[in-house]
Design a protein around this motif. Structure first.
Motif, mmCIF file in Angstrom:
data_model
loop_
_atom_site.group_PDB
_atom_site.id
_atom_site.type_symbol
_atom_site.label_atom_id
_atom_site.label_comp_id
_atom_site.label_asym_id
_atom_site.label_seq_id
_atom_site.Cartn_x
_atom_site.Cartn_y
_atom_site.Cartn_z
ATOM 1 N N HIS A 244 0.765 -1.424 0.086
ATOM 2 C CA HIS A 244 0.124 0.024 0.000
ATOM 3 C C HIS A 244 0.850 1.336 -0.040
ATOM 4 N N LEU A 245 1.891 1.250 0.867
ATOM 5 C CA LEU A 245 2.620 2.397 0.747
ATOM 6 C C LEU A 245 3.897 2.552 -0.115
ATOM 7 N N LEU A 246 3.871 1.527 -1.224
ATOM 8 C CA LEU A 246 4.476 1.886 -2.447
ATOM 9 C C LEU A 246 3.667 2.508 -3.216
ATOM 10 N N VAL A 247 2.392 1.979 -3.467
ATOM 11 C CA VAL A 247 1.715 2.589 -4.566
ATOM 12 C C VAL A 247 1.310 3.971 -3.892
ATOM 13 N N VAL A 248 1.140 4.109 -2.856
ATOM 14 C CA VAL A 248 0.872 5.667 -2.236
ATOM 15 C C VAL A 248 2.042 6.511 -2.550
ATOM 16 N N THR A 249 3.317 6.081 -2.213
ATOM 17 C CA THR A 249 4.356 6.848 -2.502
ATOM 18 C C THR A 249 4.709 7.275 -4.111
ATOM 19 N N LEU A 250 4.196 6.285 -4.939
ATOM 20 C CA LEU A 250 4.206 6.428 -6.408
ATOM 21 C C LEU A 250 3.424 7.435 -6.957
ATOM 22 N N PHE A 251 2.351 7.428 -6.229
ATOM 23 C CA PHE A 251 1.197 8.543 -6.417
ATOM 24 C C PHE A 251 1.558 10.012 -5.916
ATOM 25 N N PHE A 252 1.801 9.991 -4.511
ATOM 26 C CA PHE A 252 1.904 11.252 -3.936
ATOM 27 C C PHE A 252 3.352 11.773 -4.316
ATOM 28 N N GLY A 253 4.561 10.992 -4.289
ATOM 29 C CA GLY A 253 5.842 11.384 -4.389
ATOM 30 C C GLY A 253 5.932 12.406 -5.849
ATOM 31 N N PRO A 254 5.616 11.843 -6.918
ATOM 32 C CA PRO A 254 5.762 12.693 -8.093
ATOM 33 C C PRO A 254 4.908 14.190 -7.819
ATOM 34 N N CYS A 255 3.671 13.955 -7.432
ATOM 35 C CA CYS A 255 2.888 15.173 -7.132
ATOM 36 C C CYS A 255 3.657 16.275 -5.992
ATOM 37 N N VAL A 256 4.180 15.775 -5.226
ATOM 38 C CA VAL A 256 5.180 16.796 -4.330
ATOM 39 C C VAL A 256 6.269 17.271 -5.077
ATOM 40 N N PHE A 257 6.823 16.472 -5.762
ATOM 41 C CA PHE A 257 7.940 16.753 -6.575
ATOM 42 C C PHE A 257 7.620 17.800 -7.585
ATOM 43 N N ILE A 258 6.518 17.815 -8.167
ATOM 44 C CA ILE A 258 6.080 18.646 -9.339
ATOM 45 C C ILE A 258 5.379 20.091 -8.835
ATOM 46 N N TYR A 259 4.541 19.728 -7.638
ATOM 47 C CA TYR A 259 3.913 20.778 -7.550
ATOM 48 C C TYR A 259 4.239 21.720 -6.488
ATOM 49 N N MET A 260 5.292 21.269 -5.472
ATOM 50 C CA MET A 260 5.750 22.108 -4.419
ATOM 51 C C MET A 260 6.982 22.899 -4.872
ATOM 52 N N ARG A 261 6.979 23.355 -5.909
ATOM 53 C CA ARG A 261 7.941 24.282 -6.575
ATOM 54 C C ARG A 261 7.418 24.984 -7.603
ATOM 55 N N PRO A 262 8.285 26.166 -7.892
ATOM 56 C CA PRO A 262 7.737 27.123 -8.983
ATOM 57 C C PRO A 262 7.674 26.472 -10.323
ATOM 58 N N SER A 263 7.173 27.245 -11.290
ATOM 59 C CA SER A 263 7.040 26.357 -12.768
ATOM 60 C C SER A 263 8.381 26.481 -13.429
ATOM 61 N N VAL A 264 9.296 25.530 -12.970
ATOM 62 C CA VAL A 264 10.655 25.505 -13.690
ATOM 63 C C VAL A 264 10.683 24.224 -14.386
ATOM 64 N N THR A 265 11.126 24.403 -15.734
ATOM 65 C CA THR A 265 11.122 23.192 -16.663
ATOM 66 C C THR A 265 12.298 22.222 -16.091
ATOM 67 N N PHE A 266 11.957 21.131 -16.184
ATOM 68 C CA PHE A 266 12.985 19.944 -15.689
ATOM 69 C C PHE A 266 12.400 18.890 -16.693
ATOM 70 N N THR A 267 13.342 18.459 -17.417
ATOM 71 C CA THR A 267 13.184 17.374 -18.615
ATOM 72 C C THR A 267 12.575 16.097 -17.969
ATOM 73 N N ALA A 268 12.645 15.888 -16.669
ATOM 74 C CA ALA A 268 12.264 14.819 -16.074
ATOM 75 C C ALA A 268 10.793 14.769 -15.575
ATOM 76 N N ASP A 269 10.131 15.918 -15.682
ATOM 77 C CA ASP A 269 8.880 16.167 -15.203
ATOM 78 C C ASP A 269 7.937 15.282 -15.873
ATOM 79 N N LYS A 270 7.696 15.359 -17.071
ATOM 80 C CA LYS A 270 6.777 14.493 -18.044
ATOM 81 C C LYS A 270 6.919 13.001 -17.812
#
Length: 340
Positions: A244-270
């Motif tokens: 359960h924690l694995l799936v939750v981390t796969l869902f929330f981890g990228p969201c936190v990484f992408i949306y908790m910072r300003p709109s700066v382009t990182f090639t890995a975002d997509k």
């Protein structure tokens, strides 16, 4: 900055995951396979839980709702991405882009809240088992689910409204495979400081907040599990919590990484976005439901009733084909559940 109607962008170009035609075909095939598995697996779970009265409990109610959300969430982005991979014209109209952005954040936010509700449900069931039926009654469960939809709508409306207000006068190439707030904001012809601040306070805080609540809930659950006398019970419980924690981390981890910072382009975002838009809607039914013994038994009972109906009723070839398809689908999904 004032932008006239003549210079306002009316469509965007989704650049996708790669500009290589060969890779685009590979991505299209992978997306088609994963999407079909996602739709079939989640539909199978919804039908099974609805059809079997033994599964009409709060936990399975939340699981069926999660399957519906996964199916919808994946449908918002994947079909359009597949079409873009296979076509030379990768354009999307301004209105369609905003609509995709709205529904992506709408369903995504509802799923964030819903995963948090499921963690709370498991916390009550394991840490307060004697009060579980009293706390998680039908009315309270319906109220919780309804509140997730209201919260998701408010969140997505704010995101879409702020994005629509931005002036877009070119360029119109979105470096992503779907329309999202950050890649769209980077194309605006004016400052986006206010939008960025609200986005971090809104989307980022929701993602991080829900993840923290889920983590705390599972910390209490693990603490309770450690007090179990049965080593076999502890092993099974830890296995379930870890998945359960694995799936939750796969869902929330990228969201936190992408949306908790300003709109700066990182090639890995997509590429990172693939985890919570494509992978988790496929993994959720496997991890949360298809490893559950009660669900497996219900699928077998449902499959048995279908086969019995096929033998008794002689209504033509299509009924047999439909039943055979359902049986094969159930077996494949159960096999996938065993592998994970």
């Amino acid at each position: 900055m004032s932008v006239s109607n003549e210079t306002r962008v009316t469509y965007f170009i989704l650049l996708g995951l790669s500009s290589d035609p060969g890779l685009q075909i590979v991505f299209a095939i992978l997306f088609v396979v994963i999407y079909l598995l996602t739709v079939s697996g989640n539909l199978l779970i919804v039908v099974t839980i609805y059809a079997d009265s033994h599964l009409h409990s709060p936990m399975y109610f939340f699981l069926s709702h999660l399957s519906f959300l996964d199916l919808t969430f994946s449908t918002v982005t994947v079909p359009r991405a597949i079409v873009n991979f296979l076509s030379e014209s990768k354009t999307i109209s301004f209105s369609d882009c905003i609509a995709q952005l709205f529904f992506f954040h709408f369903i995504g936010c509802v799923e964030c809240f819903h995963l948090t509700l499921m963690a709370y449900d498991r916390y009550v069931a394991i840490c307060n088992p004697l009060r579980y039926t009293t706390i998680m009654n039908r009315r309270f469960c319906l109220l919780l689910v309804f509140s997730t939809w209201v919260g998701g709508f408010i969140h997505s409306f704010i995101q879409a409204f702020l994005t629509v207000q931005l002036p877009f006068c070119g360029p119109n190439e979105i470096d992503h495979f779907f329309c999202d707030v950050q890649p769209l904001s980077l194309l605006a012809c004016s400052t986006i400081f206010i939008n960025e601040s609200i986005e971090i306070a809104n989307t980022g805080s929701i993602s991080l907040g829900c993840f923290l609540v889920v983590s705390i809930s599972y910390a209490y659950i693990i603490s309770t599990i450690l007090k179990m006398r049965s080593s076999e019970g502890r092993r099974k419980a830890f296995s379930t919590c870890a998945s359960h924690l694995l799936v939750v981390t796969l869902f929330f981890g990228p969201c936190v990484f992408i949306y908790m910072r300003p709109s700066v382009t990182f090639t890995a975002d997509k590429q990172i976005s693939v985890f919570y838009t494509i992978m988790t809607p496929w993994l959720n039914p496997v991890i949360y439901t298809l490893r559950n013994e009660e669900v497996k038994k219900s699928m077998m009972r449902l499959g048995g009733r279908k086969n019995l109906g096929m033998r008794v009723c002689h209504q033509g070839m299509w009924e047999g084909v439909s039943t055979h398809t359902i049986s094969l689908l159930a077996r494949f999904e159960l096999w996938a559940g065993e592998r994970f």
